[in-house]
Design a protein around this motif. Structure first.
Motif, PDB file in Angstrom:
ATOM      1  N   GLY A  95       0.924  -1.319  -0.102  1.00 37.81           N
ATOM      2  CA  GLY A  95       0.208   0.277  -0.001  1.00 37.81           C
ATOM      3  C   GLY A  95       0.653   1.532  -0.063  1.00 37.81           C
ATOM      4  N   PRO A  98       2.093   5.280   4.745  1.00 39.66           N
ATOM      5  CA  PRO A  98       1.125   4.954   5.489  1.00 39.66           C
ATOM      6  C   PRO A  98       0.046   6.406   6.172  1.00 39.66           C
ATOM      7  N   THR A 100       0.952   8.804   4.176  1.00 41.49           N
ATOM      8  CA  THR A 100      -0.110  10.219   3.595  1.00 41.49           C
ATOM      9  C   THR A 100      -1.853   9.572   3.879  1.00 41.49           C
ATOM     10  N   LEU A 101      -1.970   8.505   4.864  1.00 40.29           N
ATOM     11  CA  LEU A 101      -3.236   8.384   4.709  1.00 40.29           C
ATOM     12  C   LEU A 101      -3.933   8.515   6.154  1.00 40.29           C
ATOM     13  N   GLU A 106     -10.357   6.949   1.483  1.00 44.88           N
ATOM     14  CA  GLU A 106      -9.065   7.003  -0.152  1.00 44.88           C
ATOM     15  C   GLU A 106      -9.728   6.409  -0.848  1.00 44.88           C
ATOM     16  N   ASN A 135      -6.750   1.678  10.828  1.00 47.54           N
ATOM     17  CA  ASN A 135      -6.357   1.993   9.482  1.00 47.54           C
ATOM     18  C   ASN A 135      -6.141   0.902   7.891  1.00 47.54           C
ATOM     19  N   ALA A 139      -9.051  -0.217   4.878  1.00 51.95           N
ATOM     20  CA  ALA A 139      -8.436  -0.229   3.398  1.00 51.95           C
ATOM     21  C   ALA A 139      -8.803  -1.887   2.752  1.00 51.95           C
ATOM     22  N   ARG A 339       2.337  -0.067   8.926  1.00 48.31           N
ATOM     23  CA  ARG A 339       1.650   0.062   8.414  1.00 48.31           C
ATOM     24  C   ARG A 339       0.271  -0.121   9.716  1.00 48.31           C
ATOM     25  N   GLN A 423      -0.881  13.608   9.187  1.00 49.64           N
ATOM     26  CA  GLN A 423      -1.160  12.881   7.615  1.00 49.64           C
ATOM     27  C   GLN A 423      -0.851  13.921   7.368  1.00 49.64           C
ATOM     28  N   GLN A 426       1.327  14.280  -0.298  1.00 48.03           N
ATOM     29  CA  GLN A 426       2.662  13.892  -1.496  1.00 48.03           C
ATOM     30  C   GLN A 426       3.770  14.152  -1.072  1.00 48.03           C
TER      31      GLN A 426
END
Length: 432
Positions: A95, A98, A100-101, A106, A135, A139, A339, A423, A426
């Motif tokens: 994935g 993490p 950025t999530l 998303e 999280n 996902a 993660r 968070q 990018q």
């Protein structure tokens, strides 16, 4: 020209939705709810078996202390190596970054990413890094529901499966659909509603999926968030003052980690390779575990129960030490590439902080201290108002605490709103 005032047109009537529109959601919502709960339970069970093996059975067989400093440092470092190998070699690299999530919402991940993501989640939960399952499990469930749903009902909108799976997983995680309803309603605020009807029309499918997920988890695993703290009776002015002060102080404490997050993440990112960042992160986490003790390891929900079972069993300094160590551990684990989610470790941080407040000022009711500390830290770390309020309230299981928390959340929210979040975008800058 007439002097009479022009009358404003009457407000448009709220569009109504017939039962015929909502009934087709019943079977998909039930199926998604049960499926999301079963996957969550399967990953949790696998992680618990592995945790028992590496933290109890293996050190006992070797004649070493499973929670001694050498074993903690070795095992956390090895966890970083194993997770780094999966992130490096697995299709899709387990994935996206993490950092950025968020909690959910998303774009669904491609199916080929999911095996690696599930493996690193189980390794993380068993190995001891200070992150929770929320999280990556959300996902994974969103991706599976989206992929399977589009095959079974290709005409259904893709957003339907995302909302059902997100709500179902939240219901499974908390053992109640209330948290999911609060999160979904918060997500829908200020946006066009998917169904042209009331908010409750739009909550029908997600709430049913969350109820199915929560009921499945309850029947299989019987989870409980009640910490068994001393009963809290009628609140007084001193309780209100304590709740406001502790929640605001907890929010400030959480914001320390939020402000440090992009810098710590940037330092790990300079290493550029998961077989460098994750083992180094694991080593740091092992050292922190050796410093703070075994209660500062893992996601923290079971460990906070041990703290709450004996509020007088530690000094204020010990509670403060565990609070700081867990906060730094959460910051490192979230920055180096593991993660995982931040809700459950933030609960431990807030509870330890509230118990520290009680130890310093015995007049602070222990239940008020714990609930207000969790509220403040969660508001800063997650920026999810309803989840923070709900989680803090269910830990105490006293209706009287809710009014105090609602009031205490307001000044704490003023301290965190509009400020950087935990968070990153990018380009590495924090979201606001």
């Amino acid at each position: 020209m007439s002097n009479e005032a022009v009358e404003a047109p009457p407000p448009a009537a709220q569009p109504t939705v017939s039962a015929r529109t909502l009934l087709p959601l019943v079977l998909p919502a039930l199926a998604v709810g049960v499926g999301c709960s079963l996957l969550f339970l399967a990953v949790s069970e696998a992680a618990e078996k592995l945790q028992e093996l590496v933290w109890t059975e293996l050190p006992d067989a070797l004649g070493v202390d499973g929670y001694g400093a050498p074993w903690m440092i070795l095992l956390l470092t090895l966890t970083g190596v194993l997770v780094g190998l999966v992130v490096w070699k697995a299709p899709g690299h387990a994935g996206p970054d993490p950092a950025t999530l968020g909690l959910g919402g998303e774009e669904p991940l491609p199916p080929y990413v999911l095996p690696g993501l599930v493996v690193v989640t189980a390794l993380m939960l068993a190995g001891g890094p200070s992150l929770g399952p929320e999280n990556p499990i959300i996902a994974t469930n969103v991706a599976l529901a989206f992929w399977l749903g589009r095959k079974v009902l290709p005409r259904a909108p893709g957003a339907l499966w995302v909302s059902l799976a997100s709500a179902a997983t939240l219901g499974a995680l908390f053992g109640t659909p209330v948290a999911a309803a609060l999160v979904v309603s918060e997500a829908l605020a200020g946006k066009p509603l998917p169904i042209r009807g009331s908010l409750w029309d739009n909550l029908f499918g997600p709430l049913l999926a969350a109820a199915a997920g929560a009921l499945t988890t309850t029947l299989v695993a019987s989870p409980s968030f009640d910490l068994g703290l001393p009963p809290f009776g009628r609140p007084g002015w001193s309780d209100l003052l304590a709740a406001v002060v502790v929640s605001c102080a907890g929010a400030v404490l959480g914001m320390v980690a939020v402000f440090a997050f992009p810098y710590v993440r940037g330092a790990f990112a300079r290493l550029r390779h998961p077989l460098l960042t994750l083992p180094l992160g694991g080593l740091v986490l092992g050292l922190l575990g050796a410093l703070g003790g075994h209660l500062t390891l893992f996601k923290g929900l079971h460990e906070v129960g041990e703290l709450a079972a004996d509020p007088e069993g530690w000094s204020a300094g010990q509670f403060a030490g565990m609070t700081v160590v867990k906060l730094v551990a959460l910051l490192v684990a979230a920055s180096c590439g593991f993660r995982g989610g931040r809700i459950f470790p933030a609960v431990f941080i807030g509870a330890a902080f509230g118990l520290c407040a009680h130890a310093l000022v015995p007049g602070v009711n222990v239940s008020v201290g714990v609930a207000a500390g969790v509220l403040g830290v969660l508001l800063a770390i997650t920026r999810q108002g309803w989840v923070s309020l709900f989680t803090a309230a269910v830990l105490v299981a006293s209706p009287a605490i809710l009014a105090l928390l609602c009031i205490a959340s307001l000044p704490a929210w003023l301290l965190v709103t509009g400020r950087p979040q935990m968070q990153l975008s990018q380009d590495g800058t924090p979201l606001r």
